[in-house]
Design a protein around this motif. Structure first.
Motif, PDB file in Angstrom:
ATOM      1  N   LEU A 109       0.838  -1.203   0.000  1.00  0.00           N
ATOM      2  CA  LEU A 109       0.000   0.000   0.000  1.00  0.00           C
ATOM      3  C   LEU A 109       0.872   1.252   0.000  1.00  0.00           C
ATOM      4  N   THR A 110       1.935   1.240   0.777  1.00  0.00           N
ATOM      5  CA  THR A 110       2.809   2.414   0.861  1.00  0.00           C
ATOM      6  C   THR A 110       4.199   2.018   1.350  1.00  0.00           C
ATOM      7  N   ASP A 111       5.163   2.889   1.083  1.00  0.00           N
ATOM      8  CA  ASP A 111       6.514   2.728   1.632  1.00  0.00           C
ATOM      9  C   ASP A 111       6.677   3.651   2.834  1.00  0.00           C
ATOM     10  N   SER A 112       5.581   4.187   3.344  1.00  0.00           N
ATOM     11  CA  SER A 112       5.652   5.227   4.367  1.00  0.00           C
ATOM     12  C   SER A 112       5.467   4.653   5.764  1.00  0.00           C
ATOM     13  N   GLN A 117       4.827  13.977  11.457  1.00  0.00           N
ATOM     14  CA  GLN A 117       5.178  13.328  10.181  1.00  0.00           C
ATOM     15  C   GLN A 117       5.307  14.399   9.120  1.00  0.00           C
ATOM     16  N   GLY A 118       5.414  13.991   7.855  1.00  0.00           N
ATOM     17  CA  GLY A 118       5.700  14.962   6.800  1.00  0.00           C
ATOM     18  C   GLY A 118       4.651  16.059   6.668  1.00  0.00           C
ATOM     19  N   ARG A 119       3.385  15.680   6.769  1.00  0.00           N
ATOM     20  CA  ARG A 119       2.330  16.691   6.576  1.00  0.00           C
ATOM     21  C   ARG A 119       2.336  17.716   7.698  1.00  0.00           C
ATOM     22  N   GLY A 120       2.800  17.315   8.881  1.00  0.00           N
ATOM     23  CA  GLY A 120       2.967  18.265   9.984  1.00  0.00           C
ATOM     24  C   GLY A 120       4.018  19.305   9.612  1.00  0.00           C
ATOM     25  N   ASP A 152      -0.227  14.795  -2.551  1.00  0.00           N
ATOM     26  CA  ASP A 152      -1.592  15.139  -2.094  1.00  0.00           C
ATOM     27  C   ASP A 152      -1.619  16.027  -0.836  1.00  0.00           C
ATOM     28  N   THR A 153      -0.830  15.616   0.190  1.00  0.00           N
ATOM     29  CA  THR A 153      -0.895  16.390   1.442  1.00  0.00           C
ATOM     30  C   THR A 153      -0.230  17.753   1.261  1.00  0.00           C
ATOM     31  N   THR A 154       0.765  17.816   0.395  1.00  0.00           N
ATOM     32  CA  THR A 154       1.442  19.089   0.133  1.00  0.00           C
ATOM     33  C   THR A 154       0.448  20.051  -0.506  1.00  0.00           C
ATOM     34  N   ARG A 155      -0.248  19.545  -1.517  1.00  0.00           N
ATOM     35  CA  ARG A 155      -1.271  20.348  -2.175  1.00  0.00           C
ATOM     36  C   ARG A 155      -2.309  20.814  -1.153  1.00  0.00           C
ATOM     37  N   LEU A 171      10.450  21.626  -4.961  1.00  0.00           N
ATOM     38  CA  LEU A 171      10.895  20.521  -5.798  1.00  0.00           C
ATOM     39  C   LEU A 171      10.758  19.248  -4.959  1.00  0.00           C
ATOM     40  N   THR A 172       9.992  18.286  -5.465  1.00  0.00           N
ATOM     41  CA  THR A 172       9.754  17.046  -4.739  1.00  0.00           C
ATOM     42  C   THR A 172      10.691  15.966  -5.276  1.00  0.00           C
ATOM     43  N   ILE A 173      11.601  15.485  -4.424  1.00  0.00           N
ATOM     44  CA  ILE A 173      12.593  14.488  -4.869  1.00  0.00           C
ATOM     45  C   ILE A 173      12.458  13.237  -4.009  1.00  0.00           C
ATOM     46  N   ASN A 183       9.971  12.276  -7.394  1.00  0.00           N
ATOM     47  CA  ASN A 183       8.636  12.806  -7.655  1.00  0.00           C
ATOM     48  C   ASN A 183       7.592  11.686  -7.519  1.00  0.00           C
ATOM     49  N   ASN A 184       7.048  11.563  -6.304  1.00  0.00           N
ATOM     50  CA  ASN A 184       6.109  10.474  -5.993  1.00  0.00           C
ATOM     51  C   ASN A 184       4.941  10.437  -6.973  1.00  0.00           C
ATOM     52  N   SER A 185       4.353  11.598  -7.257  1.00  0.00           N
ATOM     53  CA  SER A 185       3.155  11.622  -8.100  1.00  0.00           C
ATOM     54  C   SER A 185       3.477  11.418  -9.574  1.00  0.00           C
ATOM     55  N   ILE A 219      12.747  22.195  -0.845  1.00  0.00           N
ATOM     56  CA  ILE A 219      12.767  20.816  -1.354  1.00  0.00           C
ATOM     57  C   ILE A 219      11.931  19.932  -0.430  1.00  0.00           C
ATOM     58  N   ASP A 220      11.017  19.158  -1.037  1.00  0.00           N
ATOM     59  CA  ASP A 220      10.305  18.094  -0.326  1.00  0.00           C
ATOM     60  C   ASP A 220      11.247  16.894  -0.408  1.00  0.00           C
ATOM     61  N   ALA A 221      11.941  16.630   0.716  1.00  0.00           N
ATOM     62  CA  ALA A 221      13.098  15.730   0.702  1.00  0.00           C
ATOM     63  C   ALA A 221      12.777  14.293   1.117  1.00  0.00           C
ATOM     64  N   CYS A 222      11.491  13.939   1.150  1.00  0.00           N
ATOM     65  CA  CYS A 222      11.077  12.610   1.651  1.00  0.00           C
ATOM     66  C   CYS A 222      11.978  11.476   1.177  1.00  0.00           C
ATOM     67  N   ARG A 223      12.313  11.474  -0.124  1.00  0.00           N
ATOM     68  CA  ARG A 223      13.091  10.353  -0.681  1.00  0.00           C
ATOM     69  C   ARG A 223      14.423  10.875  -1.252  1.00  0.00           C
ATOM     70  N   PHE A 224      15.079  11.734  -0.470  1.00  0.00           N
ATOM     71  CA  PHE A 224      16.310  12.394  -0.941  1.00  0.00           C
ATOM     72  C   PHE A 224      17.442  11.403  -1.185  1.00  0.00           C
ATOM     73  N   MET A 274      10.243  17.162   5.353  1.00  0.00           N
ATOM     74  CA  MET A 274      10.700  15.770   5.346  1.00  0.00           C
ATOM     75  C   MET A 274       9.714  14.883   6.082  1.00  0.00           C
ATOM     76  N   SER A 275       9.420  13.738   5.484  1.00  0.00           N
ATOM     77  CA  SER A 275       8.696  12.688   6.190  1.00  0.00           C
ATOM     78  C   SER A 275       9.718  11.665   6.646  1.00  0.00           C
ATOM     79  N   GLY A 276       9.875  11.521   7.950  1.00  0.00           N
ATOM     80  CA  GLY A 276      10.834  10.557   8.489  1.00  0.00           C
ATOM     81  C   GLY A 276      10.445   9.123   8.196  1.00  0.00           C
ATOM     82  N   LYS A 277       9.198   8.937   7.713  1.00  0.00           N
ATOM     83  CA  LYS A 277       8.672   7.603   7.432  1.00  0.00           C
ATOM     84  C   LYS A 277       9.193   7.044   6.111  1.00  0.00           C
ATOM     85  N   LYS A 278       9.906   7.874   5.361  1.00  0.00           N
ATOM     86  CA  LYS A 278      10.514   7.401   4.116  1.00  0.00           C
ATOM     87  C   LYS A 278      12.034   7.287   4.334  1.00  0.00           C
ATOM     88  N   ASP A 279      12.802   8.251   3.843  1.00  0.00           N
ATOM     89  CA  ASP A 279      14.254   8.091   3.891  1.00  0.00           C
ATOM     90  C   ASP A 279      14.908   8.448   5.230  1.00  0.00           C
TER      91      ASP A 279
HETATM   92  N1  F0G Z   1       5.591  14.450   0.429  1.00  0.00           N
HETATM   93  C1  F0G Z   1       5.684  13.338  -0.324  1.00  0.00           C
HETATM   94  C2  F0G Z   1       6.407  13.384  -1.627  1.00  0.00           C
HETATM   95  C3  F0G Z   1       5.100  12.135   0.122  1.00  0.00           C
HETATM   96  O1  F0G Z   1       5.209  11.038  -0.628  1.00  0.00           O
HETATM   97  C4  F0G Z   1       4.425  12.122   1.375  1.00  0.00           C
HETATM   98  C5  F0G Z   1       3.779  10.898   1.862  1.00  0.00           C
HETATM   99  C6  F0G Z   1       4.369  13.306   2.121  1.00  0.00           C
HETATM  100  C7  F0G Z   1       4.962  14.448   1.618  1.00  0.00           C
HETATM  101  C8  F0G Z   1       3.670  13.380   3.453  1.00  0.00           C
HETATM  102  O2  F0G Z   1       4.381  12.694   4.438  1.00  0.00           O
HETATM  103  O3  F0G Z   1       2.867  10.817   5.109  1.00  0.00           O
HETATM  104  O4  F0G Z   1       4.736  11.576   6.598  1.00  0.00           O
HETATM  105  O5  F0G Z   1       2.728  12.978   6.294  1.00  0.00           O
HETATM  106  N2  F0G Z   1       3.562   9.888   1.130  1.00  0.00           N
HETATM  107  C9  F0G Z   1       2.982   8.598   1.542  1.00  0.00           C
HETATM  108  C10 F0G Z   1       2.723   7.749   0.319  1.00  0.00           C
HETATM  109  C11 F0G Z   1       1.790   8.714   2.437  1.00  0.00           C
HETATM  110  O6  F0G Z   1       2.112   6.676   0.473  1.00  0.00           O
HETATM  111  O7  F0G Z   1       3.159   8.104  -0.774  1.00  0.00           O
HETATM  112  P1  F0G Z   1       3.628  11.987   5.664  1.00  0.00           P
END
Ligand code: F0G
Length: 447
Positions: A44-47, A94-97, A120-123, A176-178, A180-182, A209-214, A249-254
């Motif tokens: 479902l997710t890598d998060s 988390q990242g959206r916070g 999505d949450t960034t938007r 810049l989202t790195i 680019n999940n979407s 930079i949205d560094a989730c997967r830097f 940064m979402s610590g739940k990724k990288d």
């Molecule tokens: N930015 C990106 C590029 C993301 O992929 C996510 C989360 C967030 C921000 C928000 O981070 O979940 O810690 O609040 N992506 C997950 C996904 C949920 O399944 O792609 P978060």
């Protein structure tokens, strides 16, 4: 060769077919409504779904749970400084916070934010500030097939079009989202990071930079850009971020943790404003809604994320899943991205029209046939947009083995063989906010 082995394991089981059938019915053909006990392989997710290392667990037991000024915060701060090059950091749950804290400190109603593609949450957080979120992706990769080396890039052409349309004065932030999940988890090149930073500077905007997967993005740069073929991964990871004024940064990724996030910035004045917002929404700025042990997990995880053997295996595992699926004739976006394989459901199920959600049908059948949970990121998740009918298979970090991936590919092969039998789906219930409908809506097969 794998550079780790299992020390602690979690039992999983494939529920019998009649149980899966019943679970899918009860879930209203929406896999978000499934109990995880009914799922065999969860993509479902890598998060927040990855496996932590023994060093992370060891760090957690040293968590300092002081409300203010904890040792764990200082260790976390040092890791962010060493690995990412930012000294001012505000932890969040988390990242959206982090998005809420930072954007609330930077945006006003009527502003416009540009992004290669807003997650999505960034938007949602841009919109929540009364601002408008404008995507500037390059064309690729909107279908199965070869998408090129850096298909996650920010399109400067579209950026300048937006400046023309809205005026530079209304665009205070460029993101810049790195990776680019979407855009199918595709990477962004170092050149594009530099050019986007220069573009932001030219129009007087702050470059974020949205560094989730830097770390994953940095690995792609070392592999695909000859300029960085011999540069250590950790250096590339830092250089990408060196051009940014702030990061989310979402610590739940990288950061390889199960929960946590942060925002970091260079400007002390912006830092101060973010700390004040953090107190309101997250917690005192040395814990940010997290336990001290969660900060320890991120402190260690960030350093592990830029260790070359780890990242290389990670990206290769995603590529392996892609190859196994391609061998079964499943149409996917290639080359595969950093965290997930994206199947083009419109191509797999050409007989199911867009309005009947071919992607969601595929998600349901992967579950029914093999207990595999994936997510639709097409017209069901993003109504009223012209997104392709993607289904994402996201791999949790350090969690599954090749045998699991083979099961996923065999399941997909069975679904492909039976594809003529499947009809589309109708949405029978949806929540008031259509943007969030894929989390809870219910569907049923069309009559
Ligand atoms: N930015 C990106 C590029 C993301 O992929 C996510 C989360 C967030 C921000 C928000 O981070 O979940 O810690 O609040 N992506 C997950 C996904 C949920 O399944 O792609 P978060």
């Amino acid at each position: 060769m794998r550079s780790y082995k299992a020390k602690s394991v979690e039992p999983i089981r494939l529920p019998p077919r009649d149980r899966r059938e019943a679970a899918l019915d009860d879930a209203g053909y929406n896999v978000f409504n499934l109990s995880s006990d009914d799922v065999y392989i969860d993509l479902l997710t890598d998060s927040g779904t990855g496996t932590m290392s023994q060093e992370q667990w060891a760090g957690m037991i040293q968590g300092d749970e002081a409300y203010a000024g904890s040792r764990s915060f200082r260790r976390f701060q040092q890791s962010v400084s060493d690995v990412m090059g930012f000294d001012h950091v505000v932890p969040t749950h988390q990242g959206r916070g982090a998005e809420n804290v930072l954007f609330g400190a930077m945006l006003e109603a009527g502003d416009v934010v540009l992004n290669n593609t807003h997650f999505d949450t960034t938007r949602a957080h841009v919109v929540n500030q009364g601002a408008e979120a404008v995507d500037c992706p390059v064309e690729a990769p909107w279908s199965a097939g070869d998408s090129g080396d850096f298909a996650g890039n920010f399109s400067l052409e579209r950026g300048w079009e937006a400046v023309e349309a809205y005026g530079a004065a209304s665009i205070p932030v460029v993101v810049l989202t790195i990776t680019n999940n979407s855009a199918a988890g595709q990477p962004v090149s170092m050149q594009n990071v530099r050019e986007t930073a220069a573009f932001a500077e030219e129009i007087g905007a702050t470059f974020v930079i949205d560094a989730c997967r830097f770390a994953e993005n940095a690995h792609f740069i070392t592999q695909r850009d000859p300029e960085f073929a011999d540069t250590p991964l950790a250096e590339v990871a830092r250089e990408q971020l060196s051009y940014a004024e702030a990061i989310t940064m979402s610590g739940k990724k990288d950061a390889l943790a199960n929960i946590g996030g942060f925002t970091a910035m260079r400007d002390p004045e912006l830092f101060e404003r973010c700390k004040q917002r953090a107190i309101l929404y997250e917690g005192f700025p040395t814990y940010g809604g997290l336990a001290g042990r969660d900060l320890e997990a991120m402190a260690v995880g960030l350093r592990e994320a830029v260790e070359p053997p780890y990242v290389q295996e990670r990206i290769e595992q995603v590529a392996t899943l892609g190859t196994l699926l391609e061998d079964e004739g499943i149409p996917i976006v290639t080359p595969t991205g950093g965290h997930a394989v994206y199947i083009d459901a419109a191509e797999l199920f050409p007989h199911i029209p867009t309005g009947e959600y071919p992607g969601q049908r595929l998600v349901c059948e992967l579950y029914r046939e093999g207990g595999v949970r994936t997510v639709e990121l097409g017209s069901f998740a993003f109504p009223d947009t012209d997104r392709p009918e993607f289904v994402r298979l996201a791999l949790p970090r350090r969690t599954y083995w090749r045998e699991h991936l083979e099961h996923v590919a065999e399941t997909a092969a069975t679904v492909r063989e039976q594809r003529e039998e499947y009809v589309g789906l109708d949405v029978v219930w949806e929540p008031p906010m259509k943007e969030l409908r894929h989390f809870s809506a219910e569907l049923e097969p069309v009559a």
